[in-house]
Design a protein around this motif. Structure first.
Motif, PDB file in Angstrom:
ATOM      1  N   ASN A   1       2.754   8.259  58.475  1.00 22.41           N
ATOM      2  CA  ASN A   1       1.407   8.817  58.343  1.00 22.41           C
ATOM      3  C   ASN A   1       0.962   9.430  59.669  1.00 22.41           C
ATOM      4  O   ASN A   1       1.731   9.477  60.639  1.00 22.41           O
ATOM      5  N   SER A   2      -0.278   9.899  59.726  1.00 19.91           N
ATOM      6  CA  SER A   2      -0.763  10.597  60.907  1.00 19.91           C
ATOM      7  C   SER A   2      -0.837   9.725  62.150  1.00 19.91           C
ATOM      8  O   SER A   2      -0.896  10.227  63.270  1.00 19.91           O
TER       9      SER A   2
ATOM     10  N   SER B   1      -4.707  15.519  51.260  1.00 16.60           N
ATOM     11  CA  SER B   1      -4.964  16.341  52.460  1.00 16.60           C
ATOM     12  C   SER B   1      -4.549  15.687  53.767  1.00 16.60           C
ATOM     13  O   SER B   1      -4.622  16.313  54.823  1.00 16.60           O
TER      14      SER B   1
ATOM     15  N   LYS C   1      -2.226  14.143  56.793  1.00 12.59           N
ATOM     16  CA  LYS C   1      -0.975  14.605  57.410  1.00 12.59           C
ATOM     17  C   LYS C   1       0.088  13.512  57.333  1.00 12.59           C
ATOM     18  O   LYS C   1      -0.176  12.349  57.613  1.00 12.59           O
ATOM     19  N   TYR C   2       1.304  13.933  56.973  1.00  9.88           N
ATOM     20  CA  TYR C   2       2.448  13.040  56.925  1.00  9.88           C
ATOM     21  C   TYR C   2       3.651  13.755  57.542  1.00  9.88           C
ATOM     22  O   TYR C   2       3.677  14.996  57.653  1.00  9.88           O
ATOM     23  N   THR C   3       4.658  12.975  57.921  1.00 11.19           N
ATOM     24  CA  THR C   3       5.877  13.546  58.492  1.00 11.19           C
ATOM     25  C   THR C   3       7.097  12.930  57.829  1.00 11.19           C
ATOM     26  O   THR C   3       7.241  11.699  57.779  1.00 11.19           O
TER      27      THR C   3
ATOM     28  N   GLU D   1       6.483  18.156  59.109  1.00 10.27           N
ATOM     29  CA  GLU D   1       5.105  17.699  58.944  1.00 10.27           C
ATOM     30  C   GLU D   1       4.447  18.461  57.800  1.00 10.27           C
ATOM     31  O   GLU D   1       4.656  19.667  57.640  1.00 10.27           O
TER      32      GLU D   1
ATOM     33  N   ASN E   1       0.801  18.383  54.830  1.00 12.89           N
ATOM     34  CA  ASN E   1      -0.430  17.789  54.334  1.00 12.89           C
ATOM     35  C   ASN E   1      -0.240  17.415  52.878  1.00 12.89           C
ATOM     36  O   ASN E   1       0.239  18.226  52.070  1.00 12.89           O
TER      37      ASN E   1
ATOM     38  N   GLU F   1      -8.269  12.222  54.190  1.00 16.68           N
ATOM     39  CA  GLU F   1      -7.940  11.229  55.203  1.00 16.68           C
ATOM     40  C   GLU F   1      -9.211  10.760  55.906  1.00 16.68           C
ATOM     41  O   GLU F   1     -10.125  11.557  56.156  1.00 16.68           O
TER      42      GLU F   1
END
Length: 719
Positions: free
Chosen positions: A560-561, A591, A593-595, A617, A619, A713
């Protein structure tokens, strides 16, 4: 390239300053010229900052533009005609005599063309390798009255036009500030396409490419070539260039390259000094001049050659050479013995089709030994295309970066042009590697060079089905680098099927021999090219295939972010979609952010590790809103929160922005702001209140006032 552009910017700026102050032999402007306007693109980030430029984008025609490193580039990548104009009318005023000059670097495939308009029209026709023949409009059609191939392979060359009394126009080729008249006294025309006081560029319908430009300069008065200063030494070097090679060269580590150079001077050439990244490498004194690069231990180098004439004149040329790693190579196919197999198929898999000719093992010269011959023993004037013998070398549906090397021998010349070698893709479309006709060897249906009969030639063909490019080297000379592999393979999703060699196709007996065939593939580190979410699963599409057995929760994670691992239910590799498939245990926050992170321990092939992490990365998908920006600030005891929200649904909606102020873990205050959004609309909500004892603010977006569903988020900021 960027470094060269920067240097060019500095040089061009100094030249423009010097134009106002002093003039030397062969400069572009007469002494009394006044600079009316210069567009140098140095301090702008977007061409919209220059309202004089129009037609710089059109998505329906595939037209887009950008300013990068002080250079403006416009491109068209669709089948449609399009024109761009630069409007000088406010600077020209009532003047009837004026000039325009610009540095230009077009990039078009051979045979493609585009037009430049400034009171008259000329057309540049690409000959490949940055060279263009320039035609002019006469009686409603373009004619080639000047056969010179002008080079525009970097931003040291350009064009200039001189409008004289709004009656005639001169067109010039500009190289390092010096003028060459291309066409003089062309008829001045004003109409809807040749707009008065406008510099125009027209991409023809089939022309797919880019035009980069710099230092677009308007001046008062006509351009003229000044008389030489009798005290100024004259440069007697009349020609100095790399011979039939690309400006940018792409080779493999450890590969020996031969770069032929053409140099001519009135007094004769004394020597050619060769520099690698500014350090002396070798000095050439005997013709033919060939720079031999070997044992280069850097990934990329700049090769600079300086010619010195017997009259002590000097001239320089440069080329960039990029060396790709060969550490991850594997052998796809290899054969130099041509052992018998079954029927018409050799042991290695080469298929032989004798037809009315012959395919056999024989010896072209004693030193080399056995080679494979494709030819005709008895002359036959009735030969047709269906009678020509050939062999097929299997490439085993290889994809990605592939090198094909072989030695080729031509016994006798053939006037039919049927003696060819083609590279076939899995969609059965061919790229013609070489065609032998009479004394000419034609490469990629483009560059023509001479060859000799009774002589071996070493070919190296470098293909890339992902980048959709092909390069051809003959005896170490990089004649072509990264030309289009096949026009029908624009999506780059085909594989290589076979290499086909045809024998002679006319009344002459003779043969073509091939030997030392080797096909090498390379395991390239894949990248994530796209990501989609479907039915609770994440599909991370890769640029190339990998070893499915190495993909699981030990080699793939989702963060996660905040960099924390997201709990996963399942991870696997879908070979049919070339995708890593990830199933999170819980639905992702819309919405947020994830990687996606693929470990260095994942494998490209069994036992061949990535060696480094692959990250992507994204969204998380949202069916309702997309949060584009958050901000929290504190001033004078007031806490202010801002959040920008876009409606991504198909309906008008109302959502609720919430700002909560916390003192430690205790919520002290809360502000709620409803946001009503039309389809596709974006709004920014502002929430503010007294900070009090709060030490942290959090912003949420909820579906309703009851906080039934979190839509974005959670944003947190501590004071």
């Amino acid at each position: 390239m960027k470094g060269l552009m920067k240097i060019k910017k500095i040089i061009s700026f100094l030249l423009c300053v010097s134009l106002v102050m002093c003039f030397c032999a062969n400069t572009a402007f007469a002494e009394d010229n006044e600079i009316l306007k210069i567009f140098d693109f140095e301090k702008i980030e977007n061409i919209s900052e220059y309202p004089e430029f129009s037609g710089t984008s059109n998505s329906s025609k595939g037209v887009s533009s950008a300013v990068s490193d002080g250079v403006f580039t416009i491109g068209k990548h669709a089948s449609a005609t399009h024109s761009m104009y630069v409007d000088f009318t406010q600077y020209i005023g009532e003047k009837t005599t004026y000039s325009v000059k610009l540095d230009i670097m077009p990039s078009f495939a051979s045979g493609k063309n585009f037009m430049v308009r400034f009171g008259a029209i000329i057309q540049l026709v690409s000959k490949g390798n940055g060279k263009y023949v320039i035609q002019r409009m006469t009686d409603g059609k373009f004619v080639t009255e000047n056969q010179t191939e002008f080079t525009f392979s970097d931003l040291t060359s350009g064009l200039a036009f001189a409008v004289k009394d709004k009656t005639t126009v001169d067109a010039f080729y500009v190289k390092n500030g010096e003028l060459t008249l291309i066409y003089g006294d062309m008829e001045y025309v004003e109409n809807s396409s040749t707009k008065a006081g406008n510099l125009g560029f027209t991409f023809n319908k089939s022309a797919d490419g880019d035009i980069s430009m710099d230092n677009v300069t308007l001046s008062d008065g006509a351009l003229k070539i000044s008389d030489p200063d009798p005290d100024e030494p004259v440069n007697d070097i009349t020609k100095f260039e790399f011979t039939n090679i690309s400006t940018d060269i792409f080779a493999d580590e450890g590969e020996t390259l031969n770069l032929p150079v053409t140099a001519e001077a009135t007094s004769g050439i004394e020597k050619i000094e060769v520099y690698i990244d500014g350090e002396i490498y070798e000095t050439l004194t005997d013709t033919p001049y060939v720079i031999t690069l070997q044992n280069i231990d850097r990934g990329s180098v700049t090769v600079t050659a300086k010619a010195v004439s017997s009259g002590k004149s000097e001239s320089e040329i440069s080329s960039n050479v990029n060396f790709a790693s060969v550490d991850n190579a594997y052998t796809v196919f290899e054969d130099s013995d041509f052992a018998d197999g079954e029927g018409n198929v050799l042991k290695s898999g080469i298929s032989m089709y004798s037809r009315r000719g012959t395919v056999k093992k024989d010896t072209a010269d004693q030193d080399r030994g056995t080679s494979l011959f494709v030819g005709a023993d008895i002359p036959d004037t009735s030969y047709s295309s269906s009678d020509i013998p050939y062999i097929d070398i299997p490439l085993k549906s290889t994809s990605g970066r592939v090198n094909i090397s072989y030695d080729l021998y031509i016994d006798k010349k053939d006037s039919s042009g049927r003696k060819t070698m083609v590279l076939r893709l899995s969609n059965d479309k061919d790229t013609n590697i070489v065609r032998f006709t009479n004394s000419e060897m034609k490469l990629l249906n483009n560059l023509v060079t001479e060859y000799s009969e009774g002589k071996w030639y070493h070919f190296s063909v470098k293909a890339d089905t992902v980048q959709n490019t092909v390069s051809v080297f003959v005896n170490g000379v990089p004649y072509f680098c990264k030309s289009m592999l096949s026009s029908s393979n624009s999506d780059g999703n085909q594989s290589l099927k076979l290499l086909r060699l045809y024998g002679p196709g006319e009344e002459n007996a003779g043969f073509t021999a091939i030997d030392n065939i080797k096909v090498t593939g390379f395991y390239d580190l894949p990248s994530v090219t796209d990501l989609t979410e479907e039915n609770g699963k994440i599909y991370a599409k890769l640029s190339s295939g990998i070893f499915a057995g190495s993909i699981d929760e030990s080699t793939v994670c989702l963060k996660n972010s905040k960099g924390k691992d997201v709990l996963l239910e399942n991870v696997y590799y879908d070979e049919s979609k070339t995708s890593v498939v990830i199933t999170p245990a819980k639905k992702l926050v819309p919405s947020a952010k994830y990687t996606v992170e693929i470990s260095e321990n994942a494998m490209i092939a069994d036992g061949v590790y990535f060696g480094e992490k692959v990250l992507y990365e994204f969204n998380a998908k949202s069916d309702t809103v997309e949060v584009s920006a958050y901000n929290v600030s504190v001033s004078g005891g007031i806490c202010k929160g801002e959040v920008s929200v876009k409606n991504t649904s198909d309906n008008k909606i109302t959502v609720f922005a919430v700002m909560a102020l916390f003192d430690g873990t205790k919520c002290e205050k809360m502000r709620i702001e409803p946001i009503t959004l039309e389809k596709g609309e974006t709004k920014t909500a502002v929430l503010q209140g007294e900070r009090g004892s709060a030490d942290c603010a959090q912003i949420y977006i909820y579906s309703d006032v009851f906080a039934s569903k979190l839509l974005g988020e959670i944003f947190k900021k501590s004071f």
